[in-house]
Design an enzyme around this catalytic site. Structure first.
Site, PDB file in Angstrom:
ATOM      1  N   ALA A   1      -5.109  -3.431  -7.148  1.00  0.00           N
ATOM      2  CA  ALA A   1      -6.569  -2.718  -7.045  1.00  0.00           C
ATOM      3  C   ALA A   1      -6.325  -1.482  -6.995  1.00  0.00           C
ATOM      4  O   ALA A   1      -5.864  -0.877  -6.052  1.00  0.00           O
ATOM      5  CB  ALA A   1      -6.928  -3.637  -5.853  1.00  0.00           C
TER       6      ALA A   1
ATOM      7  N   ASP B   1     -20.823   5.681 -11.127  1.00  0.00           N
ATOM      8  CA  ASP B   1     -19.457   6.328 -10.478  1.00  0.00           C
ATOM      9  C   ASP B   1     -18.744   7.352 -11.610  1.00  0.00           C
ATOM     10  O   ASP B   1     -18.449   8.457 -11.888  1.00  0.00           O
ATOM     11  CB  ASP B   1     -18.464   5.242 -11.208  1.00  0.00           C
ATOM     12  CG  ASP B   1     -18.802   4.501  -9.955  1.00  0.00           C
ATOM     13  OD1 ASP B   1     -19.728   3.925  -9.468  1.00  0.00           O
ATOM     14  OD2 ASP B   1     -18.135   2.445 -10.427  1.00  0.00           O
TER      15      ASP B   1
ATOM     16  N   GLY C   1      -7.530   1.480  -7.555  1.00  0.00           N
ATOM     17  CA  GLY C   1      -8.845   2.291  -8.304  1.00  0.00           C
ATOM     18  C   GLY C   1      -9.444   2.139  -9.314  1.00  0.00           C
ATOM     19  O   GLY C   1      -8.810   0.809 -10.500  1.00  0.00           O
TER      20      GLY C   1
ATOM     21  N   HIS D   1     -31.542  -7.747  23.409  1.00  0.00           N
ATOM     22  CA  HIS D   1     -30.486  -8.568  24.260  1.00  0.00           C
ATOM     23  C   HIS D   1     -30.313  -9.766  23.934  1.00  0.00           C
ATOM     24  O   HIS D   1     -31.211  -9.936  24.572  1.00  0.00           O
ATOM     25  CB  HIS D   1     -29.757  -7.709  25.377  1.00  0.00           C
ATOM     26  CG  HIS D   1     -29.133  -8.350  26.532  1.00  0.00           C
ATOM     27  ND1 HIS D   1     -27.458  -8.192  26.603  1.00  0.00           N
ATOM     28  CD2 HIS D   1     -28.932  -9.309  27.718  1.00  0.00           C
ATOM     29  CE1 HIS D   1     -26.996  -9.409  27.433  1.00  0.00           C
ATOM     30  NE2 HIS D   1     -28.157  -9.849  27.702  1.00  0.00           N
TER      31      HIS D   1
ATOM     32  N   GLU E   1       1.199  -1.430  -0.241  1.00  0.00           N
ATOM     33  CA  GLU E   1       0.251   0.119  -0.119  1.00  0.00           C
ATOM     34  C   GLU E   1       0.950   1.184  -0.136  1.00  0.00           C
ATOM     35  O   GLU E   1       1.621   1.149   0.664  1.00  0.00           O
ATOM     36  CB  GLU E   1      -1.220  -0.097   0.846  1.00  0.00           C
ATOM     37  CG  GLU E   1      -1.527   0.792   1.554  1.00  0.00           C
ATOM     38  CD  GLU E   1      -2.468   1.280   0.034  1.00  0.00           C
ATOM     39  OE1 GLU E   1      -2.455   2.759  -0.177  1.00  0.00           O
ATOM     40  OE2 GLU E   1      -3.514   0.715  -0.086  1.00  0.00           O
TER      41      GLU E   1
END
Length: 274
Positions: free
Chosen positions: A75, A116, A77, A247, A13
């Protein structure tokens, strides 16, 4: 996913951390989980050379570190596929491939752009929401673009992010307070054996307005969506803390995290109120 299937995985990254666009707590929490599983994470790294051969792939990083493997998934973009569809023929221009829209998602009289290609939010559920807005607007009915769009990362465990992060609030000069509740303190998490992760609640310091809910954990994408309506209506963190959740459930962590932002979580040690 590949690590869970038995493959050795390394992540390269360029940003200082994985998931750079999400809340820093989510990124560091997910990184810790991945490292414990044996995933090698290289952040802030620059790839100087990349080679592909029959024997596999090899990346050379700045500093001389080499990372090799059988396969590499790129990966980095997406970009809009708007270059060859004849937009210039109808006098439409783009900025880096994106069509600039108005508040009604129109790019020209009678022409709307959703998804997009407008660059507003490159997520499938955002595109669907924009489609509804554009359809209403095309028929002459008023409808606003939804402002709160949830983000999800389908890791193990899941990640969900709704509203502002600390970094985004800081850029807007909003004074904040936050609370966090670890899932391991929940009866449901212990009973199901899914104790990794936490919920973080971000609120405006003075007004208490709920700004963001960020969750890392089992079913985080499912239970955290309860915060969508609260953030969209500018409800307070006290409103979230006051909801009665089943709960045991994972969703109880949201109320506890909201209470923790006031140093009032029932199942956490008291700390100084922010």
């Amino acid at each position: 996913m590949m690590q869970a299937l038995g493959t050795d995985v390394a992540i390269l990254e360029k940003a200082p951390r994985i998931l750079p666009e999400m809340d820093e707590a989510l990124a560091s929490g997910m990184a810790d989980i991945l490292r414990k599983r044996g995933v090698k994470i290289h952040t802030g790294c620059e790839i100087l050379d990349f080679q592909v051969a029959e024997s596999g792939c090899r990346a050379t990083l700045a500093g001389g570190v080499m990372v090799s493997g059988e396969r590499t998934l790129m990966a980095v973009g997406r970009r809009p596929a708007t270059g060859d569809i004849g937009l210039a023929n109808i006098q439409l221009t783009t900025d880096r491939g994106f069509l600039k829209t108005g508040d009604d998602l129109s790019v020209a009289p009678g022409i709307f752009c959703v998804g997009d290609a407008n660059g507003l939010c490159m997520l499938a559920h955002a595109a669907s929401a924009q489609g509804r807005v554009a359809a209403h607007r095309a028929l002459g009915h008023a409808m606003a673009i939804p402002k709160v769009i949830p983000s999800a990362v389908y890791t193990f465990p899941e990640i969900a992010s709704i509203g502002l992060t600390d970094e985004q609030a800081a850029k807007q000069a909003i004074a904040t307070a936050s609370g966090t509740f670890p899932l391991r303190n929940l009866g449901k998490a212990m009973a199901s054996g899914e104790t990794a992760g936490f919920v973080k609640v971000l609120r405006e310091r003075d007004s208490g307005v709920l700004l963001g809910v960020h969750a890392l954990g089992h079913s985080a994408i499912e239970f955290s969506t309860a915060a969508l309506a609260l953030i969209g209506s500018r409800a307070s963190a006290k409103d979230l803390a006051g909801l009665v959740f089943p709960h045991p459930s994972m969703s109880e962590a949201m109320a506890e995290a909201a209470e923790d932002s006031y140093s009032a979580a029932l199942h956490l040690p008291a700390r100084q109120t922010q």
